[in-house]
Design a protein around this motif. Structure first.
Motif, PDB file in Angstrom:
ATOM      1  N   ILE A  48     -27.267 -32.298  60.223  1.00 46.11           N
ATOM      2  CA  ILE A  48     -28.671 -31.979  59.955  1.00 46.11           C
ATOM      3  C   ILE A  48     -29.142 -32.864  58.817  1.00 46.11           C
ATOM      4  O   ILE A  48     -28.581 -32.842  57.723  1.00 46.11           O
ATOM      5  CB  ILE A  48     -28.834 -30.496  59.565  1.00 46.11           C
ATOM      6  CG1 ILE A  48     -28.298 -29.611  60.683  1.00 46.11           C
ATOM      7  CG2 ILE A  48     -30.281 -30.186  59.229  1.00 46.11           C
ATOM      8  CD1 ILE A  48     -27.987 -28.210  60.253  1.00 46.11           C
ATOM      9  N   LYS A  49     -30.170 -33.653  59.092  1.00 44.37           N
ATOM     10  CA  LYS A  49     -30.719 -34.533  58.063  1.00 44.37           C
ATOM     11  C   LYS A  49     -31.996 -33.902  57.526  1.00 44.37           C
ATOM     12  O   LYS A  49     -32.898 -33.555  58.296  1.00 44.37           O
ATOM     13  CB  LYS A  49     -31.032 -35.911  58.638  1.00 44.37           C
ATOM     14  CG  LYS A  49     -31.506 -36.882  57.579  1.00 44.37           C
ATOM     15  CD  LYS A  49     -31.561 -38.284  58.097  1.00 44.37           C
ATOM     16  CE  LYS A  49     -31.877 -39.260  56.987  1.00 44.37           C
ATOM     17  NZ  LYS A  49     -31.876 -40.631  57.460  1.00 44.37           N
ATOM     18  N   ALA A  50     -32.042 -33.735  56.224  1.00 39.94           N
ATOM     19  CA  ALA A  50     -33.202 -33.116  55.583  1.00 39.94           C
ATOM     20  C   ALA A  50     -33.484 -33.834  54.272  1.00 39.94           C
ATOM     21  O   ALA A  50     -32.669 -34.628  53.789  1.00 39.94           O
ATOM     22  CB  ALA A  50     -32.928 -31.637  55.316  1.00 39.94           C
ATOM     23  N   SER A  77     -23.194 -36.618  53.878  1.00 36.39           N
ATOM     24  CA  SER A  77     -23.657 -37.861  53.279  1.00 36.39           C
ATOM     25  C   SER A  77     -24.942 -37.581  52.522  1.00 36.39           C
ATOM     26  O   SER A  77     -25.617 -36.585  52.770  1.00 36.39           O
ATOM     27  CB  SER A  77     -23.913 -38.901  54.373  1.00 36.39           C
ATOM     28  OG  SER A  77     -24.340 -40.123  53.816  1.00 36.39           O
ATOM     29  N   SER A  78     -25.278 -38.474  51.624  1.00 39.05           N
ATOM     30  CA  SER A  78     -26.561 -38.349  50.937  1.00 39.05           C
ATOM     31  C   SER A  78     -27.062 -39.735  50.586  1.00 39.05           C
ATOM     32  O   SER A  78     -26.289 -40.679  50.440  1.00 39.05           O
ATOM     33  CB  SER A  78     -26.429 -37.491  49.678  1.00 39.05           C
ATOM     34  OG  SER A  78     -25.559 -38.087  48.761  1.00 39.05           O
ATOM     35  N   GLY A  79     -28.357 -39.825  50.488  1.00 42.91           N
ATOM     36  CA  GLY A  79     -28.994 -41.092  50.166  1.00 42.91           C
ATOM     37  C   GLY A  79     -30.033 -40.888  49.086  1.00 42.91           C
ATOM     38  O   GLY A  79     -30.050 -39.852  48.421  1.00 42.91           O
ATOM     39  N   SER A  80     -30.907 -41.864  48.926  1.00 38.42           N
ATOM     40  CA  SER A  80     -31.878 -41.801  47.842  1.00 38.42           C
ATOM     41  C   SER A  80     -32.869 -40.655  48.000  1.00 38.42           C
ATOM     42  O   SER A  80     -33.327 -40.094  47.014  1.00 38.42           O
ATOM     43  CB  SER A  80     -32.628 -43.126  47.734  1.00 38.42           C
ATOM     44  OG  SER A  80     -33.313 -43.392  48.936  1.00 38.42           O
ATOM     45  N   PHE A  81     -33.205 -40.280  49.222  1.00 36.17           N
ATOM     46  CA  PHE A  81     -34.161 -39.191  49.376  1.00 36.17           C
ATOM     47  C   PHE A  81     -33.661 -38.067  50.256  1.00 36.17           C
ATOM     48  O   PHE A  81     -34.213 -36.977  50.246  1.00 36.17           O
ATOM     49  CB  PHE A  81     -35.490 -39.710  49.951  1.00 36.17           C
ATOM     50  CG  PHE A  81     -35.456 -39.867  51.446  1.00 36.17           C
ATOM     51  CD1 PHE A  81     -35.865 -38.829  52.276  1.00 36.17           C
ATOM     52  CD2 PHE A  81     -35.008 -41.032  52.032  1.00 36.17           C
ATOM     53  CE1 PHE A  81     -35.822 -38.968  53.655  1.00 36.17           C
ATOM     54  CE2 PHE A  81     -34.968 -41.174  53.400  1.00 36.17           C
ATOM     55  CZ  PHE A  81     -35.385 -40.141  54.213  1.00 36.17           C
ATOM     56  N   VAL A  84     -30.382 -35.868  52.542  1.00 40.06           N
ATOM     57  CA  VAL A  84     -29.013 -35.387  52.580  1.00 40.06           C
ATOM     58  C   VAL A  84     -28.691 -35.010  54.023  1.00 40.06           C
ATOM     59  O   VAL A  84     -29.568 -34.551  54.758  1.00 40.06           O
ATOM     60  CB  VAL A  84     -28.817 -34.195  51.610  1.00 40.06           C
ATOM     61  CG1 VAL A  84     -29.667 -33.010  51.994  1.00 40.06           C
ATOM     62  CG2 VAL A  84     -27.371 -33.803  51.511  1.00 40.06           C
ATOM     63  N   VAL A  85     -27.457 -35.263  54.431  1.00 39.66           N
ATOM     64  CA  VAL A  85     -26.991 -34.886  55.764  1.00 39.66           C
ATOM     65  C   VAL A  85     -25.894 -33.852  55.569  1.00 39.66           C
ATOM     66  O   VAL A  85     -24.919 -34.108  54.864  1.00 39.66           O
ATOM     67  CB  VAL A  85     -26.462 -36.096  56.557  1.00 39.66           C
ATOM     68  CG1 VAL A  85     -25.986 -35.668  57.935  1.00 39.66           C
ATOM     69  CG2 VAL A  85     -27.534 -37.177  56.677  1.00 39.66           C
ATOM     70  N   VAL A  86     -26.099 -32.680  56.166  1.00 41.99           N
ATOM     71  CA  VAL A  86     -25.126 -31.598  56.055  1.00 41.99           C
ATOM     72  C   VAL A  86     -24.655 -31.195  57.441  1.00 41.99           C
ATOM     73  O   VAL A  86     -25.315 -31.473  58.446  1.00 41.99           O
ATOM     74  CB  VAL A  86     -25.716 -30.368  55.316  1.00 41.99           C
ATOM     75  CG1 VAL A  86     -26.074 -30.712  53.887  1.00 41.99           C
ATOM     76  CG2 VAL A  86     -26.904 -29.797  56.055  1.00 41.99           C
ATOM     77  N   ALA A  87     -23.518 -30.536  57.489  1.00 45.78           N
ATOM     78  CA  ALA A  87     -22.988 -30.036  58.756  1.00 45.78           C
ATOM     79  C   ALA A  87     -23.692 -28.729  59.114  1.00 45.78           C
ATOM     80  O   ALA A  87     -24.260 -28.055  58.250  1.00 45.78           O
ATOM     81  CB  ALA A  87     -21.488 -29.806  58.648  1.00 45.78           C
ATOM     82  N   GLY A  88     -23.638 -28.393  60.371  1.00 44.87           N
ATOM     83  CA  GLY A  88     -24.205 -27.144  60.840  1.00 44.87           C
ATOM     84  C   GLY A  88     -23.818 -26.912  62.285  1.00 44.87           C
ATOM     85  O   GLY A  88     -22.992 -27.648  62.843  1.00 44.87           O
ATOM     86  N   THR A  89     -24.407 -25.895  62.884  1.00 41.22           N
ATOM     87  CA  THR A  89     -24.190 -25.626  64.303  1.00 41.22           C
ATOM     88  C   THR A  89     -25.521 -25.312  64.956  1.00 41.22           C
ATOM     89  O   THR A  89     -26.446 -24.796  64.322  1.00 41.22           O
ATOM     90  CB  THR A  89     -23.218 -24.449  64.541  1.00 41.22           C
ATOM     91  OG1 THR A  89     -23.732 -23.289  63.900  1.00 41.22           O
ATOM     92  CG2 THR A  89     -21.832 -24.754  64.044  1.00 41.22           C
ATOM     93  N   TRP A  90     -25.594 -25.642  66.216  1.00 37.50           N
ATOM     94  CA  TRP A  90     -26.757 -25.326  67.048  1.00 37.50           C
ATOM     95  C   TRP A  90     -26.216 -24.935  68.413  1.00 37.50           C
ATOM     96  O   TRP A  90     -25.507 -25.721  69.040  1.00 37.50           O
ATOM     97  CB  TRP A  90     -27.693 -26.532  67.147  1.00 37.50           C
ATOM     98  CG  TRP A  90     -28.820 -26.373  68.103  1.00 37.50           C
ATOM     99  CD1 TRP A  90     -29.750 -25.370  68.124  1.00 37.50           C
ATOM    100  CD2 TRP A  90     -29.168 -27.243  69.187  1.00 37.50           C
ATOM    101  NE1 TRP A  90     -30.648 -25.562  69.145  1.00 37.50           N
ATOM    102  CE2 TRP A  90     -30.303 -26.718  69.815  1.00 37.50           C
ATOM    103  CE3 TRP A  90     -28.624 -28.414  69.671  1.00 37.50           C
ATOM    104  CZ2 TRP A  90     -30.902 -27.317  70.913  1.00 37.50           C
ATOM    105  CZ3 TRP A  90     -29.225 -29.018  70.758  1.00 37.50           C
ATOM    106  CH2 TRP A  90     -30.364 -28.464  71.370  1.00 37.50           C
ATOM    107  N   ARG A  91     -26.502 -23.714  68.825  1.00 37.47           N
ATOM    108  CA  ARG A  91     -25.998 -23.188  70.097  1.00 37.47           C
ATOM    109  C   ARG A  91     -24.474 -23.309  70.184  1.00 37.47           C
ATOM    110  O   ARG A  91     -23.925 -23.638  71.236  1.00 37.47           O
ATOM    111  CB  ARG A  91     -26.648 -23.889  71.276  1.00 37.47           C
ATOM    112  CG  ARG A  91     -28.140 -23.681  71.350  1.00 37.47           C
ATOM    113  CD  ARG A  91     -28.722 -24.364  72.550  1.00 37.47           C
ATOM    114  NE  ARG A  91     -30.146 -24.066  72.665  1.00 37.47           N
ATOM    115  CZ  ARG A  91     -30.947 -24.645  73.521  1.00 37.47           C
ATOM    116  NH1 ARG A  91     -30.481 -25.557  74.355  1.00 37.47           N
ATOM    117  NH2 ARG A  91     -32.218 -24.322  73.568  1.00 37.47           N
TER     118      ARG A  91
END
Length: 174
Positions: free
Chosen positions: A92-94, A73-77, A79-86
């Motif tokens: 991941i929102k950045a 997803s993405s918004g005005s400021f 972006v949310v991307v997929a990822g993995t943790w452990r």
């Protein structure tokens, strides 16, 4: 430890999370006030990092594997991307400009979300796992539960023939 002003607020039942009343409020407030001054932002980001480490929310960046090519997803400021943790799938929102220096508005917005997410737990709200912080690039990435399925807007639009479009009462309830 609370200051005497905070203790007085607790006694009167007027405790709030404004920057002037709590330690964490001051930390996040100082970060917002320092925006635009790189050296001060780095110093305040270190304070936020210290707080997250103390509360066990800080995730070392090397543990998070970002799939920048898989935008959820993405918004005005942001972006949310997929990822993995452990080994676990995550979202991941950045900031949109996370590869560059974050703008003041973006950093302030993510810091505000980070401050809130640390305390929110509800079965209908995406789970916050933690955050990664890079002080030198002033980058904050929120590590969140990956929720699979359709988006709320997709469901409400009734675009799939198998969907029953909810009426006004159901929409209000959702």
């Amino acid at each position: 430890r609370r200051s005497s002003g905070e203790e007085a607020s607790v006694c009167t039942g007027t405790m709030s999370s404004k920057a002037s009343t709590t330690r964490t409020g001051r930390i996040f407030g100082n970060l917002t006030r320092a925006l635009g001054q790189k050296a001060e932002v780095e110093l305040e980001m270190k304070q936020v990092m210290s707080l997250l480490k103390k509360e066990h929310w800080l995730i070392p960046p090397h543990q998070v594997h970002v799939r920048a090519d898989h935008v959820l997803s993405s918004g005005s400021f942001g972006v949310v991307v997929a990822g993995t943790w452990r080994g676990m799938p995550i979202a991941i929102k950045a900031s949109r400009t996370s590869r560059d220096s974050m703008s003041a508005r973006n950093l302030s917005s993510l810091a505000s979300e980070l401050r809130t997410f640390r305390h929110v737990r509800h079965p209908n709200i995406v789970q916050f796992h933690g955050a990664t912080i890079d002080c030198s690039s002033t980058e904050i990435m929120l590590v969140l539960e990956l929720v699979r399925g359709r988006t709320l807007s997709h469901f409400l639009s009734g675009k799939d023939s198998s969907d029953v479009v909810p009426g006004h009462a159901e929409r209000y309830h959702i």
